[in-house]
Design a protein around this motif. Structure first.
Motif, PDB file in Angstrom:
ATOM      1  N   GLN A  15       0.827  -1.291   0.096  1.00  0.00           N
ATOM      2  CA  GLN A  15       0.047  -0.067  -0.044  1.00  0.00           C
ATOM      3  C   GLN A  15       0.958   1.351  -0.022  1.00  0.00           C
TER       4      GLN A  15
ATOM      5  N   GLN B  33      -5.948   5.238  -5.749  1.00  0.00           N
ATOM      6  CA  GLN B  33      -6.123   5.184  -4.249  1.00  0.00           C
ATOM      7  C   GLN B  33      -7.630   4.918  -3.986  1.00  0.00           C
TER       8      GLN B  33
ATOM      9  N   ARG C  11      -5.409  -2.136  -8.733  1.00  0.00           N
ATOM     10  CA  ARG C  11      -5.840  -1.549  -7.457  1.00  0.00           C
ATOM     11  C   ARG C  11      -6.926  -1.942  -6.470  1.00  0.00           C
TER      12      ARG C  11
ATOM     13  N   GLY D  19      -7.042  -4.199  -3.283  1.00  0.00           N
ATOM     14  CA  GLY D  19      -8.115  -3.685  -1.862  1.00  0.00           C
ATOM     15  C   GLY D  19      -8.997  -4.872  -1.429  1.00  0.00           C
TER      16      GLY D  19
END
Length: 464
Positions: free
Chosen positions: A60, A86, A140, A144
């Motif tokens: 991260q 993000q 990403r 997550g």
């Protein structure tokens, strides 16, 4: 009759006299058999868990390091692409937490958790092959999604094995390993950037390769040595039969219930219980900054003196050291000196939050005190292990509720942090985030109300 005698042998153990050594580490004053069990458990569950959490946070943290080390130019990220990457991670994280912890109550942890690690390791390797921002966003998101279940899942495992005087220290050490990863990530980038050009890869892509290289062996070892649950009696290659029985008896003494079926009554009980709402509310108010780099921004815009790029990157790393120290200090204080009282530690940390945030909101304070506030406000991260320990204790009577509350507590913070910085921590307000500092002060003050309320409700439930 033989089984009854065997159960009696497990229960009746000579308890050594408590000495000062328990303040150093709780197992030092425990019976020999219990020390052996806890030693194995600390190596297998806590050791592997911390290594896995370290690699998770390393991945991260290294997105930002990669961005400032060539990824921005190579992928053409000259607009809000970093924010989108993000956000993609955050969306996946929010969607994955509660389902992952529910699955964990039904699937062997020694299979489910390492599988998550293997998948996010492969996705991290794939980041080194990204050529477009679209590929970055997709990777990403799934990172997550598959990393989401790790931290709440490990806290659930800690609550499934450890007793009250042991939990906070283990949860604090786990929490500190994430902060240590953030502290280490900058040094890793400094070393890896020299590999730029080798194998046709720029330095920032080598960073993700190294992340994967570090993560993969830990995931493989976890398949063989990460414990399951005491009630299943598995992991016989790690624990002896007598140790499993002792672990089961320890959870009986804690009144920690084993797994049960999901029924309509259970679902209603979970949805109508106060921990599902007050614990996440406290955690949201505690984590008021939403990850905004307020200290680096202060250094960047400072004029007298003007700080170099190296200083802007170096000085804030001290906050991660504060996080590590506070996580361990709060955990030891709660488990030993306060004899398992969690709310007093949380209240103390919240008072500090109000002091530091209100000072920054005033802004016209001495330079020295401003630096103290920027550094020491990081202590609130050290409270994470305490709140998850308290959640394990509050929900000790229902393991499924415990899993859902832990995951919800963690996911709601991510959900709020996805939009709150856009309102009160706006980039245009840097470095004087007046709206943000006022909001953080108000949220810290709210914690001073929420914590006694939770303590009152816990005492009420215990009397019932």
């Amino acid at each position: 009759m033989a089984k009854d005698e065997e159960a009696t042998n497990v229960q009746v153990q000579e308890v050594p006299k408590k000495t000062w050594r328990r303040h150093v580490w709780d197992t030092l004053d425990k019976p020999r058999e219990e020390r052996h069990l806890l030693f194995k458990l600390d190596v297998a569950l806590l050791g592997l868990g911390c290594l896995g959490y370290f690699t998770k946070y390393l991945s991260q943290a290294n997105l930002t390091n990669a961005f400032v080390s060539g990824m921005k130019e190579d992928l053409g990220m000259f607009g809000n692409e970093l924010n989108y990457a993000q956000t993609a991670f955050t969306v996946g994280y929010i969607l994955g937490e509660v389902p992952a912890n529910i699955i964990l109550t039904r699937v062997r942890p020694s299979i489910f958790i390492p599988t998550l690690q293997i998948i996010w390791t492969l996705l991290t390797f794939c980041l080194a092959a990204t050529k477009t921002t679209t590929q970055l966003y997709v990777l990403r998101f799934f990172l997550g999604l598959f990393e989401a279940g790790y931290y709440p899942g490990l806290n659930w495992m800690i609550g499934s094995w450890y007793r009250k005087d042991e939990m906070a220290k283990r949860a604090g050490i786990l929490n500190a390993s994430g902060s240590a990863a953030q502290l280490f990530s900058g040094f890793l980038m400094t070393g890896v950037i020299n590999l730029g050009g080798r194998g046709g890869l720029p330095g920032w892509k080598w960073l993700f390769v190294m992340d994967g290289v570090i993560s993969f062996p830990i995931a493989v070892i976890s398949f063989f040595y990460l414990p399951d649950l005491p009630e299943t009696g598995s992991n016989k290659k790690i624990f002896k039969k007598e140790e499993i029985e002792l672990a089961q008896h320890r959870m009986v003494l804690e009144e920690r219930k084993p797994r049960a079926a999901f029924t309509k009554a259970k679902v209603i009980n979970v949805l109508t219980s106060w921990p599902l709402y007050l614990l996440p509310l406290y955690y949201i108010c505690m984590s008021a900054t939403g990850g905004t780099p307020i200290f680096p921004q202060y250094l960047k815009y400072h004029k007298d003196p003007t700080y170099t790029v190296a200083q802007i990157n170096l000085y804030p790393s001290g906050q991660y050291a504060i996080q590590v120290v506070s996580a361990l200090a709060y955990a030891w204080a709660s488990d030993t000196f306060l004899r398992g009282r969690r709310w007093e530690v949380l209240l103390f940390g919240s008072v500090l939050n109000v002091i530091f945030w209100s000072s920054l909101a005033a802004w016209d304070i001495s330079e020295g005190w401003k630096w103290v506030c920027y550094y020491l406000q990081a202590q609130h991260v050290g409270l994470s292990g305490i709140i998850f320990t308290w959640a394990n204790e509050i929900c000790t009577d229902d393991t499924e509720k415990r899993a859902i509350v832990l995951a919800t507590t963690n996911s709601m913070v991510s959900m709020v942090n996805a939009w709150l910085p856009l309102i009160v921590w706006q980039q245009v307000d840097a470095p004087k985030y007046h709206k943000g500092f006022i909001t953080a002060t108000a949220m810290g003050a709210a914690c001073l109300i929420i914590i006694p309320a939770m303590k009152f409700l816990q005492d009420r439930d215990e009397k019932r």
